[in-house]
Motif scaffolding. Structure first.
Motif, PDB file in Angstrom:
ATOM      1  N   GLY A  29       0.827  -1.208   0.000  1.00 41.09           N
ATOM      2  CA  GLY A  29       0.000   0.000   0.000  1.00 41.09           C
ATOM      3  C   GLY A  29       0.862   1.260   0.000  1.00 41.09           C
ATOM      4  O   GLY A  29       0.440   2.316   0.479  1.00 41.09           O
ATOM      5  N   TRP A  30       2.091   1.158  -0.501  1.00 39.41           N
ATOM      6  CA  TRP A  30       2.988   2.300  -0.602  1.00 39.41           C
ATOM      7  C   TRP A  30       2.975   2.800  -2.046  1.00 39.41           C
ATOM      8  O   TRP A  30       2.351   2.199  -2.907  1.00 39.41           O
ATOM      9  CB  TRP A  30       4.429   1.910  -0.217  1.00 39.41           C
ATOM     10  CG  TRP A  30       4.589   1.459   1.207  1.00 39.41           C
ATOM     11  CD1 TRP A  30       3.581   1.221   2.124  1.00 39.41           C
ATOM     12  CD2 TRP A  30       5.814   1.166   1.886  1.00 39.41           C
ATOM     13  NE1 TRP A  30       4.119   0.809   3.316  1.00 39.41           N
ATOM     14  CE2 TRP A  30       5.487   0.764   3.210  1.00 39.41           C
ATOM     15  CE3 TRP A  30       7.162   1.199   1.520  1.00 39.41           C
ATOM     16  CZ2 TRP A  30       6.451   0.409   4.138  1.00 39.41           C
ATOM     17  CZ3 TRP A  30       8.123   0.851   2.451  1.00 39.41           C
ATOM     18  CH2 TRP A  30       7.772   0.469   3.749  1.00 39.41           C
ATOM     19  N   ARG A  31       3.739   3.893  -2.311  1.00 36.38           N
ATOM     20  CA  ARG A  31       3.819   4.407  -3.685  1.00 36.38           C
ATOM     21  C   ARG A  31       5.129   4.006  -4.335  1.00 36.38           C
ATOM     22  O   ARG A  31       6.162   3.933  -3.671  1.00 36.38           O
ATOM     23  CB  ARG A  31       3.753   5.926  -3.673  1.00 36.38           C
ATOM     24  CG  ARG A  31       2.366   6.420  -3.444  1.00 36.38           C
ATOM     25  CD  ARG A  31       2.263   7.835  -3.949  1.00 36.38           C
ATOM     26  NE  ARG A  31       0.951   8.341  -3.627  1.00 36.38           N
ATOM     27  CZ  ARG A  31       0.545   9.550  -3.891  1.00 36.38           C
ATOM     28  NH1 ARG A  31       1.363  10.393  -4.496  1.00 36.38           N
ATOM     29  NH2 ARG A  31      -0.664   9.938  -3.577  1.00 36.38           N
ATOM     30  N   GLY A  75      -1.104   4.588  -6.923  1.00 40.89           N
ATOM     31  CA  GLY A  75       0.028   3.892  -6.319  1.00 40.89           C
ATOM     32  C   GLY A  75       1.355   4.097  -7.007  1.00 40.89           C
ATOM     33  O   GLY A  75       2.345   3.460  -6.663  1.00 40.89           O
ATOM     34  N   SER A  76       1.395   4.986  -8.002  1.00 44.28           N
ATOM     35  CA  SER A  76       2.660   5.167  -8.722  1.00 44.28           C
ATOM     36  C   SER A  76       2.707   6.558  -9.351  1.00 44.28           C
ATOM     37  O   SER A  76       1.860   7.412  -9.069  1.00 44.28           O
ATOM     38  CB  SER A  76       2.765   4.073  -9.793  1.00 44.28           C
ATOM     39  OG  SER A  76       4.046   4.047 -10.332  1.00 44.28           O
ATOM     40  N   PHE A  77       3.708   6.782 -10.188  1.00 42.96           N
ATOM     41  CA  PHE A  77       3.833   8.040 -10.908  1.00 42.96           C
ATOM     42  C   PHE A  77       4.194   7.723 -12.352  1.00 42.96           C
ATOM     43  O   PHE A  77       4.956   6.791 -12.599  1.00 42.96           O
ATOM     44  CB  PHE A  77       4.969   8.899 -10.335  1.00 42.96           C
ATOM     45  CG  PHE A  77       4.707   9.391  -8.945  1.00 42.96           C
ATOM     46  CD1 PHE A  77       4.073  10.599  -8.713  1.00 42.96           C
ATOM     47  CD2 PHE A  77       5.104   8.629  -7.852  1.00 42.96           C
ATOM     48  CE1 PHE A  77       3.831  11.045  -7.425  1.00 42.96           C
ATOM     49  CE2 PHE A  77       4.862   9.066  -6.555  1.00 42.96           C
ATOM     50  CZ  PHE A  77       4.233  10.280  -6.348  1.00 42.96           C
ATOM     51  N   ILE A  78       3.697   8.528 -13.285  1.00 39.26           N
ATOM     52  CA  ILE A  78       4.182   8.377 -14.651  1.00 39.26           C
ATOM     53  C   ILE A  78       4.758   9.711 -15.112  1.00 39.26           C
ATOM     54  O   ILE A  78       4.249  10.773 -14.762  1.00 39.26           O
ATOM     55  CB  ILE A  78       3.108   7.897 -15.658  1.00 39.26           C
ATOM     56  CG1 ILE A  78       1.830   8.719 -15.520  1.00 39.26           C
ATOM     57  CG2 ILE A  78       2.821   6.433 -15.549  1.00 39.26           C
ATOM     58  CD1 ILE A  78       0.922   8.550 -16.709  1.00 39.26           C
ATOM     59  N   PRO A  79       5.866   9.636 -15.892  1.00 44.55           N
ATOM     60  CA  PRO A  79       6.433  10.887 -16.385  1.00 44.55           C
ATOM     61  C   PRO A  79       5.530  11.523 -17.437  1.00 44.55           C
ATOM     62  O   PRO A  79       4.847  10.818 -18.190  1.00 44.55           O
ATOM     63  CB  PRO A  79       7.773  10.461 -16.999  1.00 44.55           C
ATOM     64  CG  PRO A  79       7.760   8.995 -17.098  1.00 44.55           C
ATOM     65  CD  PRO A  79       6.624   8.459 -16.296  1.00 44.55           C
TER      66      PRO A  79
END
Ligand code: DC
Length: 223
Positions: A29-31, A75-79
């Motif tokens: 449950g982290w990023r 839950g994440s990042f996209i450029p």
């Protein structure tokens, strides 16, 4: 506000860092923050401007990178580039061929490190790359150094790309390319002295994910 828990996963090319990091982040449950995606995005952005790669200066790469951001997705990042999400284009072979050149530029490294640290602020994060545990998060709660035999890394990568079992000849050619890439990225790829080494050569992905998630839970429980 600083990140609460930081788990770094570093290691050589195609060791499964990003997919493992993403999966571990989801399990906990982290990023997830993928630092390599920023080097790739900077390379892709520079390619949109004129000039052969041999002529690229740090200044010209950084001016292309000025249009890059990290957009949070579940839950994440996209450029992003100019506000538009970047997808598979940053994984294309022409980007992969030039990304080491860009990753050797110290100003670009400082830029990536800043963007990654900002993304991590205030969250529990799993960050993957080459120097997350040494340069960017030296105080991370848990550091993992993920390795696998080059032949096995090449086999996995081909299986994923081709969607079938690769031949020994194909694996041999891919292994050669991977070893060359490892050598181009060697200076930036640094194992932290306090990292836990996990060799995934004989592990399935669910096994490696569970091993790392269990370590992270144990560390979190102590803090
Ligand atoms: O992990 P990857 O293949 O997406 O990484 C792309 C490139 O960026 C690769 O040449 C290594 C470099 N890199 C780096 O130098 N430092 C990082 N923290 C992450 C990636």
């Amino acid at each position: 506000m600083a990140a609460r828990h930081v788990l770094t996963i570093d290691g050589p090319a195609a060791s499964g860092k990003s997919s493992t990091a993403q999966w571990v982040a989801r399990t906990l449950g982290w990023r997830h923050v993928d630092s390599g995606s920023l080097y790739r995005a900077a390379t892709f952005a520079r390619m949109q401007a004129p000039g052969a790669p041999e002529t690229w200066t740090e200044g010209s790469v950084l001016s292309g990178a000025a249009g890059i951001g990290l957009a949070p997705v579940e839950g994440s990042f996209i450029p992003t580039l100019g506000g538009q999400p970047l997808g598979e284009e940053i994984r294309a072979p022409d980007v992969t061929a030039e990304v080491s050149r860009v990753a050797r530029m110290s100003g670009v490294r400082q830029w990536v490190n800043r963007v990654v640290q900002q993304a991590a602020q205030g969250h529990d994060v799993v960050v993957d790359g080459r120097d997350m545990g040494t340069v960017v998060f030296p105080d991370a709660s848990l550091k993992v150094w993920l390795v696998a035999d080059p032949w096995e890394r090449a086999r996995r990568r081909l299986q994923q790309r081709l969607g079938r079992r690769p031949s020994d000849e194909e694996i041999a050619a891919e292994t050669d390319e991977l070893v060359q890439r490892d050598s181009r990225d060697a200076t930036q790829t640094v194992q932290a002295r306090d990292a836990v080494l996990i060799d995934t050569t004989y592990l399935t992905q669910p096994e490696q994910v569970e091993r790392i998630a269990a370590l992270a839970r144990a560390v979190s429980a102590k803090r």
